[in-house]
Design an enzyme around this catalytic site. Structure first.
Site, PDB file in Angstrom:
ATOM      1  N   ILE A 141       0.859  -1.203   0.000  1.00 47.95           N
ATOM      2  CA  ILE A 141       0.000   0.000   0.000  1.00 47.95           C
ATOM      3  C   ILE A 141       0.886   1.241   0.000  1.00 47.95           C
ATOM      4  O   ILE A 141       1.692   1.419   0.921  1.00 47.95           O
ATOM      5  CB  ILE A 141      -0.905   0.031   1.265  1.00 47.95           C
ATOM      6  CG1 ILE A 141      -1.865  -1.173   1.274  1.00 47.95           C
ATOM      7  CG2 ILE A 141      -1.691   1.345   1.343  1.00 47.95           C
ATOM      8  CD1 ILE A 141      -2.626  -1.345   2.578  1.00 47.95           C
ATOM      9  N   HIS A 142       0.789   2.049  -1.031  1.00 48.32           N
ATOM     10  CA  HIS A 142       1.578   3.292  -0.995  1.00 48.32           C
ATOM     11  C   HIS A 142       0.940   4.462  -1.748  1.00 48.32           C
ATOM     12  O   HIS A 142       1.451   5.574  -1.712  1.00 48.32           O
ATOM     13  CB  HIS A 142       2.983   3.060  -1.565  1.00 48.32           C
ATOM     14  CG  HIS A 142       3.021   2.996  -3.070  1.00 48.32           C
ATOM     15  ND1 HIS A 142       2.762   1.854  -3.773  1.00 48.32           N
ATOM     16  CD2 HIS A 142       3.280   3.941  -4.002  1.00 48.32           C
ATOM     17  CE1 HIS A 142       2.857   2.090  -5.067  1.00 48.32           C
ATOM     18  NE2 HIS A 142       3.162   3.357  -5.248  1.00 48.32           N
ATOM     19  N   ARG A 143      -0.163   4.223  -2.462  1.00 42.60           N
ATOM     20  CA  ARG A 143      -0.768   5.292  -3.274  1.00 42.60           C
ATOM     21  C   ARG A 143      -1.172   6.476  -2.410  1.00 42.60           C
ATOM     22  O   ARG A 143      -1.771   6.276  -1.342  1.00 42.60           O
ATOM     23  CB  ARG A 143      -2.012   4.708  -3.897  1.00 42.60           C
ATOM     24  CG  ARG A 143      -2.222   4.563  -5.360  1.00 42.60           C
ATOM     25  CD  ARG A 143      -1.269   5.044  -6.298  1.00 42.60           C
ATOM     26  NE  ARG A 143      -0.614   3.931  -6.939  1.00 42.60           N
ATOM     27  CZ  ARG A 143       0.358   4.034  -7.816  1.00 42.60           C
ATOM     28  NH1 ARG A 143       0.813   5.223  -8.174  1.00 42.60           N
ATOM     29  NH2 ARG A 143       0.904   2.982  -8.335  1.00 42.60           N
TER      30      ARG A 143
ATOM     31  N   ASP B  54      -2.032  -1.667  -4.190  1.00 39.89           N
ATOM     32  CA  ASP B  54      -2.397  -0.493  -4.976  1.00 39.89           C
ATOM     33  C   ASP B  54      -1.241  -0.111  -5.899  1.00 39.89           C
ATOM     34  O   ASP B  54      -1.253   0.942  -6.516  1.00 39.89           O
ATOM     35  CB  ASP B  54      -2.802   0.679  -4.065  1.00 39.89           C
ATOM     36  CG  ASP B  54      -1.696   1.123  -3.121  1.00 39.89           C
ATOM     37  OD1 ASP B  54      -0.555   0.644  -3.248  1.00 39.89           O
ATOM     38  OD2 ASP B  54      -1.969   1.979  -2.253  1.00 39.89           O
TER      39      ASP B  54
END
Ligand code: UD1
Ligand code: UDP
Length: 381
Positions: free
Chosen positions: A218-220, A302
């Site tokens: 998860i990094h968006r 993501d």
């Protein structure tokens, strides 16, 4: 001998660049000379140096040390320094990858002083301009001279935007060439997958059993920066791990790591920290990552790159975004888009957990995209 300048900066670009550098070293060393410019957008060792060491990428000839910052500041700093290098080096072309601020800075700097831009991963569209990446990729495509799309849908997007699929050489920014050539990331996954098996012990390090764990990333920005979304995502992962008694490994991007304490509900964070099956670690190396992708049960992400790598290793993928540029993954049934919606994430997990047969057609080429690109650069520029 043609001289090209390659711009890299963010983790996925360093990884993508490995494929082209490898092709140049092996087959085109007498025809292409590559100068590597690292913008410094990513700078932690585990976001940058590890990939140079592990993937055999020549060290960068220049490091601009742009670091983190707002979009404007970061891009402007890179733009100014890239222009200086272009004026000094006078290359025949500039190669940029993907859709980050480093991509945009390279494309603007080069096109304004008439250095032909080669865009690798052209044509991808989310049709969501609230994503900084969508702005970057559209701007970059429209000043490029050679545009290499990894997918048929990317190629078709370019045609819809007015690019001429029958354009004839000589190619320029006003008469660009578009190609559907496969994905350099697929080249890398094929090339490194057996090495990953021999050189990493990440499964035993985290006591993960083959086929028995979920790999998540998860990094968006719209997931990390909006607390409701971050809570919904982590809440869904925590619930699935507890209810299904399944391990989850989440190698955390520094952006997300820095926001956990502020944006995640304290009770949820505590319960995750007390769940031995929810294993959060720092960013892992590329070889470790593909070992995880190869042996997991399912991927939740993501990330753009991780969605495709899941597919290369024939793993179903839950896409934690409102949409994807990699539409063929969803159309063939290998991936489902759930956004940050806990209900949709649960439903997608249940769907894939049933173990229905999934087809994985060869959407991303034959593992030789980098060679195709080198040949065209040599021939056309
Ligand atoms: C960038 C790209 C994104 C890509 C991602 C790949 C843009 C607009 N976004 O997002 O498209 O998917 O890279 O990983 O270019 N940080 C560190 N150490 C680092 C790098 C970053 O601590 O080595 C932290 C900093 O707090 C920084 C934050 O992460 O402010 C975000 O970094 P940035 O490069 O601006 O964007 P990404 O979210 O990494
Ligand atoms: N990756 C990695 N270690 C990690 C997470 C990702 O090596 O801890 C690799 C992953 O295998 C893929 C690339 O980084 O090749 C994807 O980068 P990222 O998710 O940061 O960006 P995106 O593809 O979304 O732009």
């Amino acid at each position: 001998m043609k001289k090209i300048i390659t711009i890299i900066g963010a983790r996925p670009q360093i990884i993508k660049a490995a494929a082209l550098s490898r092709a140049i070293q092996k087959k085109y060393a007498d025809k292409l000379r590559e100068i590597i410019v690292h913008t410094g957008q990513h700078y932690d060792d585990n976001m940058s140096k590890v990939f140079f060491d592990e993937l055999g990428i020549p060290s960068a000839d220049y490091n601009l040390q742009a670091g983190s910052g707002s979009h404007g500041k970061q891009t402007a700093l890179m733009l100014e320094k890239i222009e200086e290098i272009l004026l000094r080096e006078k290359p025949d072309a500039m190669v940029v990858y993907g859709d980050t601020n480093s991509t945009l800075a390279g494309a603007i700097a080069a096109s304004k002083i008439h250095v032909p831009v080669v865009h690798i991963e052209a044509g991808l569209r989310s049709f969501n301009k609230s994503m900084p990446e969508e702005i970057n990729r559209i701007m970059c495509d429209h000043v490029s001279t050679l545009l290499f799309s990894p997918t048929k849908s990317g190629f078709n997007n370019l045609v819809k935007e007015g690019f001429n699929p029958d354009a004839r050489a000589p190619f320029t920014a006003d008469n660009p060439a578009i190609y559907h050539c496969g994905d350099v990331m697929y080249d890398n996954s094929l090339f490194f997958s057996d090495v990953a098996e021999q050189k990493t012990n990440i499964l035993s390090m985290y006591q993960l059993s083959r086929g028995g764990f979920i790999l998540a990333t998860i990094h968006r920005n719209n997931n990390t920066d909006i607390p409701e979304r971050l809570n919904s995502l982590f809440g869904a992962l925590q619930q699935i791990s507890s209810e299904q008694s399944i391990d989850i490994i989440l190698p955390l991007h520094p952006r997300t790591a820095k926001l956990l304490d502020t944006n995640l509900n304290a009770d949820l964070l505590n319960s995750i920290r007390n769940n031995p099956r929810f294993k959060i670690c720092g960013p892992v190396s590329f070889l470790e990552m593909i070992a995880l992708e190869r042996h997991c049960k399912l991927v939740m992400t993501d990330s753009g790159g991780v969605q495709k790598e899941a597919f290369y290793f024939k793993k179903p993928c839950i896409i934690l975004r409102p949409e994807t540029e990699w539409v063929e993954l969803v159309e063939c049934g290998a991936a489902m888009v759930t956004d940050a919606d806990a209900g949709r994430i649960h439903a997608a997990f249940d769907h894939f957990n049933k173990g229905n047969q999934i087809q994985y057609p060869a959407f991303y080429g034959d593992g030789h995209a980098a060679e195709f690109i080198c040949n065209e650069i040599i021939k056309q520029l």
